[in-house]
Design a protein around this motif. Structure first.
Motif, PDB file in Angstrom:
ATOM      1  N   ARG A  67       0.810  -1.401  -0.143  1.00 21.02           N
ATOM      2  CA  ARG A  67      -0.148   0.089   0.034  1.00 21.02           C
ATOM      3  C   ARG A  67       0.885   1.205   0.126  1.00 21.02           C
ATOM      4  O   ARG A  67       0.415   2.349  -0.420  1.00 21.02           O
ATOM      5  CB  ARG A  67      -0.976   0.015   1.320  1.00 21.02           C
ATOM      6  CG  ARG A  67      -2.006  -1.016   1.031  1.00 21.02           C
ATOM      7  CD  ARG A  67      -2.593  -1.265   2.443  1.00 21.02           C
ATOM      8  NE  ARG A  67      -1.653  -1.379   3.571  1.00 21.02           N
ATOM      9  CZ  ARG A  67      -2.371  -1.281   4.954  1.00 21.02           C
ATOM     10  NH1 ARG A  67      -3.646  -0.877   5.314  1.00 21.02           N
ATOM     11  NH2 ARG A  67      -1.468  -1.595   5.855  1.00 21.02           N
ATOM     12  N   GLY A  93       0.520   6.145  -3.283  1.00 23.31           N
ATOM     13  CA  GLY A  93      -0.279   4.951  -2.816  1.00 23.31           C
ATOM     14  C   GLY A  93      -1.516   5.554  -3.565  1.00 23.31           C
ATOM     15  O   GLY A  93      -1.874   6.364  -4.294  1.00 23.31           O
ATOM     16  N   ILE A  94      -2.552   4.445  -3.236  1.00 21.16           N
ATOM     17  CA  ILE A  94      -4.062   4.763  -4.036  1.00 21.16           C
ATOM     18  C   ILE A  94      -4.980   4.631  -2.970  1.00 21.16           C
ATOM     19  O   ILE A  94      -5.228   3.715  -2.076  1.00 21.16           O
ATOM     20  CB  ILE A  94      -4.171   3.784  -4.865  1.00 21.16           C
ATOM     21  CG1 ILE A  94      -3.087   3.448  -6.022  1.00 21.16           C
ATOM     22  CG2 ILE A  94      -5.610   3.792  -5.738  1.00 21.16           C
ATOM     23  CD1 ILE A  94      -3.417   2.237  -7.085  1.00 21.16           C
ATOM     24  N   VAL A 117      -1.120  -2.131  -4.004  1.00 20.08           N
ATOM     25  CA  VAL A 117      -0.796  -1.537  -5.281  1.00 20.08           C
ATOM     26  C   VAL A 117      -0.332  -2.835  -6.026  1.00 20.08           C
ATOM     27  O   VAL A 117       0.731  -3.212  -5.791  1.00 20.08           O
ATOM     28  CB  VAL A 117       0.316  -0.339  -5.151  1.00 20.08           C
ATOM     29  CG1 VAL A 117       0.746   0.051  -6.666  1.00 20.08           C
ATOM     30  CG2 VAL A 117      -0.196   0.684  -4.418  1.00 20.08           C
ATOM     31  N   PRO A 120       3.575  -1.081  -9.074  1.00 20.34           N
ATOM     32  CA  PRO A 120       4.418   0.159  -8.639  1.00 20.34           C
ATOM     33  C   PRO A 120       4.876   0.761  -9.516  1.00 20.34           C
ATOM     34  O   PRO A 120       4.962   2.008  -9.307  1.00 20.34           O
ATOM     35  CB  PRO A 120       5.329  -0.767  -7.474  1.00 20.34           C
ATOM     36  CG  PRO A 120       4.584  -2.047  -7.204  1.00 20.34           C
ATOM     37  CD  PRO A 120       3.755  -2.481  -8.493  1.00 20.34           C
ATOM     38  N   LEU A 123       2.289   3.113 -10.927  1.00 22.55           N
ATOM     39  CA  LEU A 123       1.931   4.256 -10.005  1.00 22.55           C
ATOM     40  C   LEU A 123       3.275   5.231  -9.813  1.00 22.55           C
ATOM     41  O   LEU A 123       2.845   6.347  -9.652  1.00 22.55           O
ATOM     42  CB  LEU A 123       1.819   3.525  -8.379  1.00 22.55           C
ATOM     43  CG  LEU A 123       1.611   4.485  -7.520  1.00 22.55           C
ATOM     44  CD1 LEU A 123       0.362   5.335  -7.789  1.00 22.55           C
ATOM     45  CD2 LEU A 123       1.637   3.941  -6.231  1.00 22.55           C
TER      46      LEU A 123
END
Length: 215
Positions: A67, A93-94, A117, A120, A123
């Motif tokens: 996360r 992070g989401i 996630v 990565p 992201l």
């Protein structure tokens, strides 16, 4: 006198001849050879699996909680932006929009309300593409000569921004106005049991003395 003219007692000749015959019949001791490239070697829960193109053994390690992702500015673990107290990375992070801190509080979980996630690299590519990884030109040294960063708020017509694996950076067209800054090649490493996405080719993890993320 030649050596061939030297004479010996018969019993001495017989002993020498027998020794020579025994030595000739003796089988040579095989030499033990290690395999050039061991397939898998387990070391303290980390697997060494083959080598990279640069000939460096690559260690793999799992991360159960994904996360909290670290997007590093440079291919090291210490370089911070000048005059800043921030760490050498940006945490990404989401956030789970459906999370309610009042209904499900967990004070012991600093990442409560964040999703796991699955990608990565994607992201951190979003963070790079939005220009957040280059505060005050801190990562200008990674940008190739001739690369033109976008004007803030502009959108390249028909451009679908993607990461190095061809995955789209955003599904929402309204977000594309923030994208377009340079994204270096990124590698997924493991630092402090956390996913660390670091600029560089896959062997950068081994070069920095850390395992790569086990998929």
């Amino acid at each position: 006198m030649n050596l061939s003219e030297v004479t010996y007692p018969k019993d001495t000749k017989d002993r020498v001849r027998n020794l020579l015959i025994q030595e000739a019949r003796r089988k040579p001791k095989p030499v033990r050879r290690w395999p050039a490239f061991p397939a898998v070697i387990a070391v303290a829960g980390t697997a060494l699996v083959g080598t990279t193109a640069a000939g460096i053994y690559t260690a793999l390690a799992p991360v159960n909680d994904k996360r909290d992702i670290r997007c590093y500015f440079h291919a090291d673990l210490t370089t911070r932006p000048p005059g800043s107290t921030m760490p050498p990375y940006i945490t990404a992070g989401i956030f789970d929009t459906g999370f309610d801190a009042q209904k499900g509080p967990n004070p012991d979980d600093r990442n409560a309300g964040m999703r796991q996630v699955s990608d990565p690299v994607n992201l951190c590519s979003r963070v790079w593409s939005q220009g957040l990884m280059n505060p005050a030109g801190f990562t200008d040294d990674l940008i190739p000569t001739g690369f033109v960063s976008p004007v803030p708020g502009s959108v390249v017509p028909g451009h679908n921004y993607k990461d190095q694996n061809g995955h789209p950076l955003a599904s929402d067209p309204d977000l594309l106005g923030r994208f377009g800054h340079y994204i270096p090649h990124l590698a997924e490493c493991v630092v402090d049991n956390t996913v660390a996405v670091i600029p560089g080719e896959p062997e950068i993890c081994a070069r920095l003395g850390m395992p790569a993320l086990e998929k």
